[in-house]
Design an enzyme around this catalytic site. Structure first.
Site, mmCIF file in Angstrom:
data_model
loop_
_atom_site.group_PDB
_atom_site.id
_atom_site.type_symbol
_atom_site.label_atom_id
_atom_site.label_comp_id
_atom_site.label_asym_id
_atom_site.label_seq_id
_atom_site.Cartn_x
_atom_site.Cartn_y
_atom_site.Cartn_z
ATOM 1 N N HIS A 101 3.995 12.619 2.475
ATOM 2 C CA HIS A 101 3.440 11.860 3.600
ATOM 3 C C HIS A 101 4.594 11.170 4.320
ATOM 4 O O HIS A 101 5.178 10.219 3.798
ATOM 5 C CB HIS A 101 2.433 10.848 3.031
ATOM 6 C CG HIS A 101 1.828 9.951 4.045
ATOM 7 N ND1 HIS A 101 1.114 8.830 3.678
ATOM 8 C CD2 HIS A 101 1.802 9.986 5.395
ATOM 9 C CE1 HIS A 101 0.673 8.219 4.771
ATOM 10 N NE2 HIS A 101 1.074 8.896 5.826
ATOM 11 N N MET A 160 -5.872 7.409 7.342
ATOM 12 C CA MET A 160 -5.371 6.172 6.720
ATOM 13 C C MET A 160 -6.485 5.150 6.676
ATOM 14 O O MET A 160 -7.128 4.878 7.707
ATOM 15 C CB MET A 160 -4.194 5.608 7.514
ATOM 16 C CG MET A 160 -2.931 6.460 7.540
ATOM 17 S SD MET A 160 -2.302 6.901 5.919
ATOM 18 C CE MET A 160 -1.963 5.287 5.239
ATOM 19 N N HIS A 185 1.178 12.616 -4.545
ATOM 20 C CA HIS A 185 1.357 12.119 -3.171
ATOM 21 C C HIS A 185 2.649 11.315 -3.091
ATOM 22 O O HIS A 185 2.843 10.356 -3.856
ATOM 23 C CB HIS A 185 0.162 11.250 -2.787
ATOM 24 C CG HIS A 185 0.117 10.802 -1.368
ATOM 25 N ND1 HIS A 185 -0.303 11.614 -0.340
ATOM 26 C CD2 HIS A 185 0.444 9.609 -0.803
ATOM 27 C CE1 HIS A 185 -0.245 10.929 0.804
ATOM 28 N NE2 HIS A 185 0.204 9.724 0.552
ATOM 29 N N ASP A 239 5.106 9.141 -0.787
ATOM 30 C CA ASP A 239 5.130 8.335 0.441
ATOM 31 C C ASP A 239 6.550 8.069 0.920
ATOM 32 O O ASP A 239 7.284 7.275 0.312
ATOM 33 C CB ASP A 239 4.431 6.996 0.180
ATOM 34 C CG ASP A 239 2.926 7.141 0.162
ATOM 35 O OD1 ASP A 239 2.284 6.605 -0.762
ATOM 36 O OD2 ASP A 239 2.390 7.805 1.074
ATOM 37 N N SER A 288 -0.523 8.334 -5.693
ATOM 38 C CA SER A 288 0.670 8.061 -4.882
ATOM 39 C C SER A 288 1.741 7.403 -5.751
ATOM 40 O O SER A 288 1.500 6.348 -6.356
ATOM 41 C CB SER A 288 0.324 7.102 -3.737
ATOM 42 O OG SER A 288 1.530 6.541 -3.238
HETATM 43 C C1 DX5 Z 1 0.469 3.478 2.272
HETATM 44 C C2 DX5 Z 1 0.615 4.833 1.593
HETATM 45 C C3 DX5 Z 1 -0.488 5.065 0.583
HETATM 46 C C4 DX5 Z 1 -0.467 4.041 -0.548
HETATM 47 C C5 DX5 Z 1 -1.781 4.079 -1.306
HETATM 48 O O1 DX5 Z 1 1.313 3.430 3.399
HETATM 49 O O2 DX5 Z 1 0.590 5.887 2.532
HETATM 50 O O3 DX5 Z 1 -0.356 6.390 0.055
HETATM 51 O O4 DX5 Z 1 0.595 4.348 -1.440
HETATM 52 O O5 DX5 Z 1 -1.744 3.024 -2.254
HETATM 53 P P1 DX5 Z 1 -3.126 2.340 -2.681
HETATM 54 O O6 DX5 Z 1 -3.980 3.458 -3.261
HETATM 55 O O7 DX5 Z 1 -2.721 1.311 -3.703
HETATM 56 O O8 DX5 Z 1 -3.730 1.761 -1.440
HETATM 57 ZN ZN ZN Z 2 0.441 7.945 1.732
#
Ligand code: DX5
Ligand code: ZN
Length: 226
Positions: free
Chosen positions: A70, A141, A37, A39, A12
């Protein structure tokens, strides 16, 4: 995008250098990322604000794999065409983002993208029971959305339930939040195949030390496949 259930690591870019997205995307893909990914946060559906369609369009030329967008936004429908035009390969909407998720997913596919539906930790697997023939991905999630680096919330029962509900449909189960070498094997054993990881991939690396990204990606993949 052909379908297979082999393990995919989707870093991400929320955890990347916000002043250097192009170089960061090129670095993680060169170091083994399967998907990228992205966000998108609107400061309304989640208590954080990242970037919109113009930024996603700017990322597109740097992404050679799959741009997995996402949407942590509400409403979703007014922006679907903008993300299609920006070049999203997968566009995921939250089932909690509004009253008409069925219509939203129809619109995402009609715009030519793969459709994903995301479930917050408090939302049961059954919330997508009537959507499994109109999605290409279900995103579970494992943190409350809005930030990277949060503690993993165990959703393995929900993943197992979803895996049973999906059966042999060509639908990915994506895990998003707190994925690292410890949590990856738990969710893969429960049936997940796409692992989003932000802090666990970017931690300790930079565009000047991308080999750290590669080591982190390989460690997560090895743990997932153990
Ligand atoms: C949170 C995002 C995730 C996040 C994951 O709202 O949707 O994609 O960036 O980050 P980590 O892997 O550090 O939990
Ligand atoms: Zn995400």
């Amino acid at each position: 995008m052909s379908f297979d259930r082999s393990i995919k690591i989707a870093p991400s870019i929320l955890s990347a250098d916000f002043a250097n997205f192009g170089a960061e995307i090129r670095a993680i893909e060169a170091e083994g990322a399967d998907w990228v990914h992205v966000d998108v946060m609107d400061g309304h559906f989640v208590p954080n604000l990242t970037f919109g369609p113009m930024a996603v369009k700017a990322f597109r030329p740097h992404v050679k794999t799959v741009m997995d967008v996402h949407l942590m936004i509400a409403p979703v429908d007014p922006y679907i065409d903008a993300y299609a035009e920006a070049g999203a390969d997968v566009l995921t909407a939250h089932v909690e983002a509004g009253p008409h998720i069925h219509r939203t997913l129809q619109a995402i596919r009609a715009a030519g993208m793969k459709a994903g539906v995301a479930l917050n930790p408090g939302t049961p697997a059954e919330a997508v029971a009537h959507l499994l023939d109109m999605v290409d991905l279900v995103c579970v999630m494992t943190v409350n959305p809005g930030f990277g680096g949060q503690k993993f919330i165990d959703m393995t029962d929900k993943v197992r339930r979803l895996r049973a509900m999906i059966g042999d449909r060509p639908v990915h189960i994506e895990i998003d939040g707190g994925v690292d070498v410890t949590t990856a094997p738990l969710v893969v054993a429960a049936g997940a195949d796409v692992l989003v990881a932000g802090s666990a991939v970017f931690r300790g690396g930079s565009v000047d030390a991308p080999e750290v990204y590669g080591a982190n990606i390989r460690a997560i993949r090895a743990a997932a496949s153990a």
